[in-house]
Design a protein around this motif. Structure first.
Motif, PDB file in Angstrom:
ATOM      1  N   ARG A 375      43.103  58.763  18.967  1.00  0.00           N
ATOM      2  CA  ARG A 375      42.264  58.498  20.138  1.00  0.00           C
ATOM      3  C   ARG A 375      42.992  57.699  21.217  1.00  0.00           C
ATOM      4  N   PHE A 376      44.128  57.124  20.873  1.00  0.00           N
ATOM      5  CA  PHE A 376      44.851  56.298  21.836  1.00  0.00           C
ATOM      6  C   PHE A 376      45.597  57.176  22.832  1.00  0.00           C
ATOM      7  N   GLN A 377      45.440  56.849  24.109  1.00  0.00           N
ATOM      8  CA  GLN A 377      46.132  57.536  25.186  1.00  0.00           C
ATOM      9  C   GLN A 377      46.839  56.490  26.034  1.00  0.00           C
ATOM     10  N   PRO A 378      48.160  56.553  26.150  1.00  0.00           N
ATOM     11  CA  PRO A 378      48.894  55.541  26.920  1.00  0.00           C
ATOM     12  C   PRO A 378      48.364  55.399  28.341  1.00  0.00           C
ATOM     13  N   GLY A 379      48.044  54.158  28.709  1.00  0.00           N
ATOM     14  CA  GLY A 379      47.597  53.900  30.072  1.00  0.00           C
ATOM     15  C   GLY A 379      46.167  54.281  30.355  1.00  0.00           C
ATOM     16  N   ALA A 380      45.402  54.682  29.336  1.00  0.00           N
ATOM     17  CA  ALA A 380      44.021  55.108  29.570  1.00  0.00           C
ATOM     18  C   ALA A 380      43.210  53.974  30.186  1.00  0.00           C
ATOM     19  N   GLY A 381      42.468  54.291  31.220  1.00  0.00           N
ATOM     20  CA  GLY A 381      41.589  53.320  31.848  1.00  0.00           C
ATOM     21  C   GLY A 381      42.226  52.500  32.943  1.00  0.00           C
ATOM     22  N   ILE A 382      43.566  52.478  33.024  1.00  0.00           N
ATOM     23  CA  ILE A 382      44.224  51.637  34.030  1.00  0.00           C
ATOM     24  C   ILE A 382      43.846  52.070  35.444  1.00  0.00           C
ATOM     25  N   ASP A 383      43.875  53.372  35.724  1.00  0.00           N
ATOM     26  CA  ASP A 383      43.556  53.837  37.076  1.00  0.00           C
ATOM     27  C   ASP A 383      42.125  53.495  37.460  1.00  0.00           C
ATOM     28  N   ARG A 384      41.184  53.678  36.524  1.00  0.00           N
ATOM     29  CA  ARG A 384      39.789  53.342  36.822  1.00  0.00           C
ATOM     30  C   ARG A 384      39.653  51.863  37.168  1.00  0.00           C
ATOM     31  N   MET A 385      40.295  51.018  36.383  1.00  0.00           N
ATOM     32  CA  MET A 385      40.174  49.576  36.623  1.00  0.00           C
ATOM     33  C   MET A 385      40.848  49.177  37.926  1.00  0.00           C
ATOM     34  N   CYS A 386      42.012  49.757  38.208  1.00  0.00           N
ATOM     35  CA  CYS A 386      42.681  49.447  39.472  1.00  0.00           C
ATOM     36  C   CYS A 386      41.845  49.901  40.663  1.00  0.00           C
ATOM     37  N   ASP A 387      41.190  51.059  40.544  1.00  0.00           N
ATOM     38  CA  ASP A 387      40.349  51.551  41.645  1.00  0.00           C
ATOM     39  C   ASP A 387      39.236  50.563  41.965  1.00  0.00           C
ATOM     40  N   VAL A 388      38.573  50.059  40.933  1.00  0.00           N
ATOM     41  CA  VAL A 388      37.451  49.163  41.200  1.00  0.00           C
ATOM     42  C   VAL A 388      37.934  47.802  41.683  1.00  0.00           C
ATOM     43  N   LEU A 389      39.103  47.372  41.209  1.00  0.00           N
ATOM     44  CA  LEU A 389      39.629  46.086  41.672  1.00  0.00           C
ATOM     45  C   LEU A 389      40.065  46.145  43.127  1.00  0.00           C
ATOM     46  N   THR A 390      40.564  47.272  43.581  1.00  0.00           N
ATOM     47  CA  THR A 390      41.051  47.381  44.955  1.00  0.00           C
ATOM     48  C   THR A 390      39.965  47.787  45.936  1.00  0.00           C
ATOM     49  N   SER A 391      38.797  48.163  45.433  1.00  0.00           N
ATOM     50  CA  SER A 391      37.672  48.447  46.316  1.00  0.00           C
ATOM     51  C   SER A 391      37.183  47.143  46.930  1.00  0.00           C
ATOM     52  N   ARG A 392      37.000  47.137  48.232  1.00  0.00           N
ATOM     53  CA  ARG A 392      36.595  45.904  48.917  1.00  0.00           C
ATOM     54  C   ARG A 392      35.104  45.910  49.201  1.00  0.00           C
ATOM     55  N   SER A 393      34.292  46.062  48.163  1.00  0.00           N
ATOM     56  CA  SER A 393      32.845  46.170  48.349  1.00  0.00           C
ATOM     57  C   SER A 393      32.240  44.912  48.927  1.00  0.00           C
ATOM     58  N   ARG A 394      32.894  43.751  48.750  1.00  0.00           N
ATOM     59  CA  ARG A 394      32.337  42.514  49.312  1.00  0.00           C
ATOM     60  C   ARG A 394      32.826  42.269  50.730  1.00  0.00           C
ATOM     61  N   THR A 395      33.721  43.103  51.215  1.00  0.00           N
ATOM     62  CA  THR A 395      34.276  42.899  52.547  1.00  0.00           C
ATOM     63  C   THR A 395      33.957  44.115  53.404  1.00  0.00           C
ATOM     64  N   PRO A 396      33.201  43.968  54.510  1.00  0.00           N
ATOM     65  CA  PRO A 396      32.758  45.124  55.279  1.00  0.00           C
ATOM     66  C   PRO A 396      33.919  45.889  55.907  1.00  0.00           C
ATOM     67  N   ASP A 397      34.946  45.190  56.339  1.00  0.00           N
ATOM     68  CA  ASP A 397      36.083  45.864  56.953  1.00  0.00           C
ATOM     69  C   ASP A 397      37.138  46.144  55.895  1.00  0.00           C
ATOM     70  N   ALA A 398      38.216  46.755  56.304  1.00  0.00           N
ATOM     71  CA  ALA A 398      39.292  47.050  55.371  1.00  0.00           C
ATOM     72  C   ALA A 398      40.592  46.464  55.900  1.00  0.00           C
ATOM     73  N   PRO A 399      40.785  45.128  55.749  1.00  0.00           N
ATOM     74  CA  PRO A 399      42.000  44.500  56.227  1.00  0.00           C
ATOM     75  C   PRO A 399      43.175  44.814  55.319  1.00  0.00           C
ATOM     76  N   PRO A 400      44.277  44.016  55.391  1.00  0.00           N
ATOM     77  CA  PRO A 400      45.458  44.330  54.598  1.00  0.00           C
ATOM     78  C   PRO A 400      45.198  44.347  53.103  1.00  0.00           C
ATOM     79  N   ALA A 401      46.154  44.876  52.370  1.00  0.00           N
ATOM     80  CA  ALA A 401      46.042  44.975  50.907  1.00  0.00           C
ATOM     81  C   ALA A 401      45.744  43.619  50.311  1.00  0.00           C
ATOM     82  N   PRO A 402      44.763  43.551  49.366  1.00  0.00           N
ATOM     83  CA  PRO A 402      44.364  42.261  48.813  1.00  0.00           C
ATOM     84  C   PRO A 402      45.402  41.674  47.867  1.00  0.00           C
TER      85      PRO A 402
END
Length: 405
Positions: A375-402
């Protein structure tokens, strides 16, 4: 996760106990060492099922206090995401005073870190029967908070909140789950399905089995030992456990009685019997990723990292839990059919011999361990977690990379 975020072009700062610096600094990630008094490892209450929380809480406060000034020093207009252990959530919430746009993500390493009233429910070494109603379970957790959590932590939390102009909170357990903007599980859903009362939004990840020395080879002594006979039993009770002498005495006696070869893993040589026969070997540290494919079984404390490494290697496990999340982890691998569990308070030579005999003689064990390892897949879940971490849902604008401390 930090390396994946950096690869996406984000600035990442890594805050962790100073002892972890040698593993982080070679990656080139900016590292801020936090204070960690290793004397806590000698506290006899550290591994106590109920008093252990107080020891961990007090030991981590000096490090957690460094988070707030770190965030205060960042440019106020710079987008920032904090990915933190649940014990750092009170300090993360304080960061919102100086940095109102900060996004807080809680990283849950093990299922037991997430409070639930649903099955399977372990309370230390005891499983709550399925027939106990949800209302009684909720009342029980409220009692646990009043009896064991709030007396230890609530005064510290509210003193810090008052100093930052924030209102006090009435109880830690209910409030702390509401602090993060998003929660991440660093374990997969096949290990622990999402419960209805886990915090939302919730992103499911996978075990963070990062190995800084993935190509490291076993020592010559260990290689020679492994080649000299059948696969050994591997015994460890956690790298940080300085109170495991009785455990290793029982392990030595049980391996002798079973006629099994054995490897004892601990950086504390004095915990292992002094005169080992040729069929047994002590090692201060060996990467489990390299060792476990050669093991007949792993006997260990049930820490989530060790548990996951054994699952990935397809190694049968006997979990000997002491405290914290270990009982729950042991119950979960037992339910998968690849392990057994024997609480440390009940451990002796006779029970260890019987538990190992039953485990290794269980029909279909090899097939089940291989199926779980698959059941183990190398790197599984990393992209999903990075996507949600880089989403700026608390910030209305989209300034530079956090930045990601």
């Amino acid at each position: 996760m930090a390396l994946a975020l950096r690869a996406r072009g984000h600035r990442v700062s890594f805050l962790a106990p100073e002892q972890h610096g040698p593993w982080v600094r070679p990656t080139g990630l900016p590292f801020t060492g936090l204070p960690a008094d290793e004397a806590v490892l000698r506290d006899p209450d550290l591994w106590h099922p109920t008093r252990g929380f107080g020891v961990v809480w007090r030991a981590t406060r000096p490090a957690m206090a460094r988070i707030v000034p770190f965030i205060e020093a960042l440019p106020r207009e710079e987008p920032c995401t904090l990915l933190v252990h649940p014990l750092a959530l009170p300090e993360a919430d304080l960061c919102r005073v100086a940095h109102p746009g900060v996004k807080i993500a809680a990283a849950y390493l093990a299922p037991a870190n997430l409070m639930t009233v649903h099955d399977p429910l372990m309370v230390g070494p005891w499983r709550v029967p399925a027939w106990v109603p949800l209302s009684a379970r909720r009342a029980f957790w409220r009692w646990v908070g009043r009896r064991f959590i709030d007396p230890v932590a609530l005064a510290d939390v509210n003193a810090a909140r008052t100093a930052h102009g924030l209102p006090p909170v009435p109880s830690l357990m209910d409030w702390i789950a509401a602090v993060p903007d998003v929660s991440l599980t660093l374990f997969p859903d096949w290990f622990a399905p999402t419960q209805p009362d886990w915090p939302q939004p919730l992103v499911r990840g996978d075990f963070p089995l990062f190995d800084p020395n993935a190509d490291a080879t076993l020592s010559a002594d260990l290689q020679a030992f492994l080649q000299a006979g059948p696969p050994p039993l591997v015994f460890t009770h956690g790298t940080g456990n300085t109170q495991a002498a009785a455990y290793f005495r029982d392990a030595f006696a049980a391996a002798t009685r079973l006629g099994r070869r054995a490897v004892f893993l601990t950086p504390h040589r004095e915990q292992v019997p002094a005169d080992l026969p040729p069929s047994m070997l002590w090692q201060d540290y060996v990467p489990l990723r390299a060792l476990l494919p050669h093991a007949a079984a792993l006997v260990h404390h049930g820490g989530i990292g060790t548990t996951a490494e054994a699952l990935r290697a397809g190694a049968p496990q006997l979990v000997v839990p002491l405290a914290h999340d270990q009982f729950d982890n042991g119950a979960r691998v037992t339910a998968l059919g690849v392990a057994a569990s024997l609480p440390a308070t009940r451990l002796n030579e006779r029970r260890l011999v019987r538990a190992l005999g039953d485990l290794l003689g269980a029909p279909g064990l090899a097939e089940r361990t291989r199926a779980v390892a698959g059941r183990f897949q190398p790197g599984a879940g990393i992209d999903r977690m990075c996507d949600v971490l880089t989403s700026r849902s608390r910030t209305p604008d989209a300034p530079p990379a956090p930045r990601f401390p």
